[in-house]
Motif scaffolding. Structure first.
Motif, PDB file in Angstrom:
ATOM      1  N   VAL A 184       0.869  -1.296  -0.136  1.00 50.15           N
ATOM      2  CA  VAL A 184       0.065  -0.157  -0.032  1.00 50.15           C
ATOM      3  C   VAL A 184       0.897   1.243   0.183  1.00 50.15           C
ATOM      4  CG1 VAL A 184      -1.897  -1.310   1.134  1.00 50.15           C
ATOM      5  CG2 VAL A 184      -0.262  -0.011   2.507  1.00 50.15           C
ATOM      6  N   GLY A 185       1.983   1.189   0.193  1.00 46.67           N
ATOM      7  CA  GLY A 185       3.065   2.262   0.265  1.00 46.67           C
ATOM      8  C   GLY A 185       3.508   2.941  -1.111  1.00 46.67           C
ATOM      9  N   ILE A 186       3.497   4.196  -1.231  1.00 48.90           N
ATOM     10  CA  ILE A 186       4.158   4.872  -2.453  1.00 48.90           C
ATOM     11  C   ILE A 186       5.340   4.682  -2.440  1.00 48.90           C
ATOM     12  CG2 ILE A 186       4.224   7.045  -3.685  1.00 48.90           C
ATOM     13  CD1 ILE A 186       1.482   7.685  -2.543  1.00 48.90           C
ATOM     14  N   LEU A 187       5.918   4.181  -3.489  1.00 50.60           N
ATOM     15  CA  LEU A 187       7.430   4.179  -3.616  1.00 50.60           C
ATOM     16  C   LEU A 187       7.896   5.025  -4.519  1.00 50.60           C
ATOM     17  CD1 LEU A 187       8.048   0.196  -3.746  1.00 50.60           C
ATOM     18  CD2 LEU A 187       7.822   1.534  -1.615  1.00 50.60           C
ATOM     19  N   MET A 188       8.772   5.883  -4.425  1.00 40.17           N
ATOM     20  CA  MET A 188       9.406   7.052  -5.311  1.00 40.17           C
ATOM     21  C   MET A 188      10.821   6.866  -5.631  1.00 40.17           C
ATOM     22  SD  MET A 188       8.874  11.216  -5.044  1.00 40.17           S
ATOM     23  CE  MET A 188       9.624  12.207  -5.901  1.00 40.17           C
ATOM     24  N   LEU A 189      11.249   6.596  -6.710  1.00 43.47           N
ATOM     25  CA  LEU A 189      12.659   6.503  -6.889  1.00 43.47           C
ATOM     26  C   LEU A 189      12.824   7.590  -8.140  1.00 43.47           C
ATOM     27  CD1 LEU A 189      15.353   5.065  -7.325  1.00 43.47           C
ATOM     28  CD2 LEU A 189      14.187   3.707  -9.176  1.00 43.47           C
ATOM     29  N   TRP A 190      14.130   8.160  -7.735  1.00 47.83           N
ATOM     30  CA  TRP A 190      14.638   9.380  -8.552  1.00 47.83           C
ATOM     31  C   TRP A 190      15.705   8.523  -9.127  1.00 47.83           C
ATOM     32  CZ3 TRP A 190      19.546  11.240  -8.795  1.00 47.83           C
ATOM     33  CH2 TRP A 190      19.776  12.333  -9.872  1.00 47.83           C
ATOM     34  N   TYR A 191      16.075   9.037 -10.396  1.00 48.51           N
ATOM     35  CA  TYR A 191      17.117   8.582 -11.159  1.00 48.51           C
ATOM     36  C   TYR A 191      17.631   9.726 -12.031  1.00 48.51           C
ATOM     37  CZ  TYR A 191      13.775   7.517 -14.714  1.00 48.51           C
ATOM     38  OH  TYR A 191      12.914   7.613 -15.710  1.00 48.51           O
ATOM     39  N   PRO A 192      18.953   9.683 -12.376  1.00 51.25           N
ATOM     40  CA  PRO A 192      19.366  10.642 -13.354  1.00 51.25           C
ATOM     41  C   PRO A 192      19.201  10.111 -14.708  1.00 51.25           C
ATOM     42  CG  PRO A 192      21.064   9.609 -12.617  1.00 51.25           C
ATOM     43  CD  PRO A 192      20.113   9.078 -11.841  1.00 51.25           C
ATOM     44  N   ILE A 193      18.958  11.115 -15.802  1.00 53.27           N
ATOM     45  CA  ILE A 193      18.986  10.462 -17.264  1.00 53.27           C
ATOM     46  C   ILE A 193      20.368  10.933 -17.859  1.00 53.27           C
ATOM     47  CG2 ILE A 193      17.875  10.868 -19.495  1.00 53.27           C
ATOM     48  CD1 ILE A 193      15.192  11.440 -18.066  1.00 53.27           C
ATOM     49  N   LEU A 194      21.063  10.093 -18.347  1.00 52.54           N
ATOM     50  CA  LEU A 194      22.463  10.234 -18.952  1.00 52.54           C
ATOM     51  C   LEU A 194      22.221  10.016 -20.393  1.00 52.54           C
ATOM     52  CD1 LEU A 194      24.663   8.610 -15.927  1.00 52.54           C
ATOM     53  CD2 LEU A 194      23.959  10.988 -16.186  1.00 52.54           C
ATOM     54  N   ALA A 195      23.306  10.595 -20.905  1.00 48.25           N
ATOM     55  CA  ALA A 195      23.423  10.577 -22.515  1.00 48.25           C
ATOM     56  C   ALA A 195      23.494   9.110 -22.991  1.00 48.25           C
ATOM     57  CB  ALA A 195      24.443  11.418 -23.048  1.00 48.25           C
ATOM     58  N   ASP A 196      24.224   8.200 -22.005  1.00 47.92           N
ATOM     59  CA  ASP A 196      24.016   6.770 -22.756  1.00 47.92           C
ATOM     60  C   ASP A 196      22.897   5.943 -22.423  1.00 47.92           C
ATOM     61  OD1 ASP A 196      24.209   6.127 -19.916  1.00 47.92           O
ATOM     62  OD2 ASP A 196      26.467   5.695 -20.000  1.00 47.92           O
ATOM     63  N   GLY A 197      21.918   6.611 -21.605  1.00 52.53           N
ATOM     64  CA  GLY A 197      20.741   5.831 -21.725  1.00 52.53           C
ATOM     65  C   GLY A 197      20.846   4.626 -20.916  1.00 52.53           C
ATOM     66  N   ARG A 198      21.639   4.592 -19.612  1.00 54.97           N
ATOM     67  CA  ARG A 198      21.880   3.556 -18.677  1.00 54.97           C
ATOM     68  C   ARG A 198      20.484   3.133 -18.038  1.00 54.97           C
ATOM     69  NH1 ARG A 198      27.053   5.327 -15.267  1.00 54.97           N
ATOM     70  NH2 ARG A 198      27.585   5.929 -17.398  1.00 54.97           N
ATOM     71  N   HIS A 199      19.715   4.147 -17.975  1.00 52.72           N
ATOM     72  CA  HIS A 199      18.530   3.907 -17.136  1.00 52.72           C
ATOM     73  C   HIS A 199      17.373   2.992 -17.871  1.00 52.72           C
ATOM     74  CE1 HIS A 199      17.576   7.221 -19.702  1.00 52.72           C
ATOM     75  NE2 HIS A 199      16.449   7.155 -19.481  1.00 52.72           N
ATOM     76  N   ARG A 200      17.532   2.934 -18.954  1.00 47.94           N
ATOM     77  CA  ARG A 200      16.408   2.405 -19.816  1.00 47.94           C
ATOM     78  C   ARG A 200      16.032   1.018 -19.485  1.00 47.94           C
ATOM     79  NH1 ARG A 200      18.559   5.082 -25.118  1.00 47.94           N
ATOM     80  NH2 ARG A 200      17.759   7.018 -24.858  1.00 47.94           N
ATOM     81  N   PRO A 201      17.227   0.074 -19.251  1.00 49.55           N
ATOM     82  CA  PRO A 201      16.752  -1.359 -19.017  1.00 49.55           C
ATOM     83  C   PRO A 201      16.225  -1.498 -17.455  1.00 49.55           C
ATOM     84  CG  PRO A 201      18.928  -1.149 -19.826  1.00 49.55           C
ATOM     85  CD  PRO A 201      18.624   0.403 -19.745  1.00 49.55           C
ATOM     86  N   MET A 202      16.563  -0.442 -16.600  1.00 47.12           N
ATOM     87  CA  MET A 202      15.830  -0.679 -15.533  1.00 47.12           C
ATOM     88  C   MET A 202      14.489  -0.202 -15.347  1.00 47.12           C
ATOM     89  SD  MET A 202      16.496   2.087 -12.018  1.00 47.12           S
ATOM     90  CE  MET A 202      15.653   3.637 -12.965  1.00 47.12           C
ATOM     91  N   LEU A 203      14.063   0.802 -16.324  1.00 50.67           N
ATOM     92  CA  LEU A 203      12.678   1.190 -16.484  1.00 50.67           C
ATOM     93  C   LEU A 203      11.727   0.136 -17.025  1.00 50.67           C
ATOM     94  CD1 LEU A 203      12.800   4.805 -17.754  1.00 50.67           C
ATOM     95  CD2 LEU A 203      12.311   3.950 -15.300  1.00 50.67           C
ATOM     96  N   SER A 204      12.506  -0.591 -18.099  1.00 51.16           N
ATOM     97  CA  SER A 204      11.903  -1.803 -18.534  1.00 51.16           C
ATOM     98  C   SER A 204      11.695  -2.879 -17.626  1.00 51.16           C
ATOM     99  CB  SER A 204      12.805  -2.470 -19.811  1.00 51.16           C
ATOM    100  OG  SER A 204      12.929  -1.589 -20.912  1.00 51.16           O
ATOM    101  N   ALA A 205      12.566  -3.096 -16.951  1.00 50.57           N
ATOM    102  CA  ALA A 205      12.366  -4.350 -15.988  1.00 50.57           C
ATOM    103  C   ALA A 205      11.401  -3.887 -14.885  1.00 50.57           C
ATOM    104  CB  ALA A 205      13.556  -4.555 -15.086  1.00 50.57           C
ATOM    105  N   LEU A 206      11.181  -2.700 -14.666  1.00 47.83           N
ATOM    106  CA  LEU A 206      10.212  -2.051 -13.430  1.00 47.83           C
ATOM    107  C   LEU A 206       8.743  -2.254 -14.045  1.00 47.83           C
ATOM    108  CD1 LEU A 206      11.955   0.808 -11.774  1.00 47.83           C
ATOM    109  CD2 LEU A 206      11.338  -1.314 -10.498  1.00 47.83           C
ATOM    110  N   ARG A 207       8.652  -1.671 -15.271  1.00 47.17           N
ATOM    111  CA  ARG A 207       7.109  -1.814 -15.989  1.00 47.17           C
ATOM    112  C   ARG A 207       6.800  -3.257 -16.098  1.00 47.17           C
ATOM    113  NH1 ARG A 207       9.452   3.158 -19.868  1.00 47.17           N
ATOM    114  NH2 ARG A 207       7.913   4.503 -18.936  1.00 47.17           N
ATOM    115  N   ARG A 208       7.726  -4.145 -16.455  1.00 48.20           N
ATOM    116  CA  ARG A 208       7.293  -5.599 -16.333  1.00 48.20           C
ATOM    117  C   ARG A 208       6.847  -6.130 -15.064  1.00 48.20           C
ATOM    118  NH1 ARG A 208      11.677  -6.051 -19.939  1.00 48.20           N
ATOM    119  NH2 ARG A 208      13.116  -6.715 -18.069  1.00 48.20           N
TER     120      ARG A 208
END
Length: 259
Positions: A185-209
């Motif tokens: 029931v808790g709200i989880l808020m994660l901040w992340y930097p967006i870097l030019a190399d796009g290293r955050h994208r696999p993390m987002l794909s995994a979280l959305r799944r």
């Protein structure tokens, strides 16, 4: 890793994005009389001086809150919080998320903050003295795992690491579903930097799944200086509060004006 010092970056465009969303979520949660639990895994020192040499050196606050503050609606909780805390701490003060939370939350709510860096922890303990916050010097992610689920069960967790290690992204992709399973029931808020190399994208794909219905909001901006890799700021919200899309739309418009 203990090398990161947020004093160089306090009040930058990423802070504007993160703290405006945080204030909106806390404002939503406090509309009900029921008490809530607030957690931070990487709390920092809680209060920064934008006239300090490190802030002036990078110029990030000048490009961030110095420009954005006046563009926010006058009744926005983030803007109101900044005004109140500057009246108390001085015109060049910038509150970190712990102080923003302490200002917006109520005596019936509980605040739990972790910070591992020894100097930052000491400063945080001093800043939060008298607020009723529980401040510990612990690894932030281990802290989150060990404290959830809390009582009261309503509330939120902010995870705001420095991302000094590339593996942090996928570690968090594995951790958030575990935390959600413990505190559904808790709200989880994660901040992340967006870097030019796009290293955050696999993390987002995994979280959305793993966590359907998760909200992802990103804003873009120009690098602060040549060679600076951050080109934007992102926030993941698990169990996003009702009506948060109004806030994200407001921030989309704000960052368009800042381009």
């Amino acid at each position: 890793m203990l090398s990161y010092q947020h004093g160089y970056h306090a009040g930058n465009l990423a802070d504007v994005h993160k703290h405006a969303l945080l204030a909106a979520v806390l404002s939503y949660l406090t509309r009900k009389d029921k008490p809530l639990s607030y957690f931070e895994s990487h709390a920092g020192r809680g209060l920064y001086d934008l006239a300090a040499p490190e802030a002036i050196k990078t110029g990030e606050a000048a490009a961030g809150i110095a420009r954005a503050g006046a563009l926010l609606p006058a009744d926005h909780p983030y803007r109101a919080c900044l005004a109140a805390l500057r009246a108390r701490h001085g015109a060049t003060a910038y509150p970190g998320s712990p102080l923003i939370a302490a200002h917006l939350l109520r005596p019936t709510d509980t605040i739990h903050l972790a910070e591992l860096h020894p100097a930052e922890h000491r400063a945080l303990s001093d800043v939060m003295a008298g607020t009723g916050a529980h401040v510990v010097r612990e690894d932030g992610l281990a802290f989150a795992v060990s404290r959830l689920p809390p009582m009261p069960r309503r509330g939120m967790l902010l995870i705001d690491p420095s991302f000094e290690v590339k593996d942090d992204y996928m570690s968090l992709a594995r951790l958030l579903p575990q935390l959600h399973a413990k505190w559904n029931v808790g709200i989880l808020m994660l901040w992340y930097p967006i870097l030019a190399d796009g290293r955050h994208r696999p993390m987002l794909s995994a979280l959305r799944r793993a966590l359907p219905g998760t909200l992802v909001h990103e804003v873009g901006f120009a690098p602060m200086r040549p060679g600076h890799g951050m080109t934007g700021s992102g926030v993941v919200l698990v169990n996003p509060p009702f009506g948060i899309e109004k806030e994200t739309a407001l921030l989309d418009g704000l960052f368009e004006k800042l381009r």
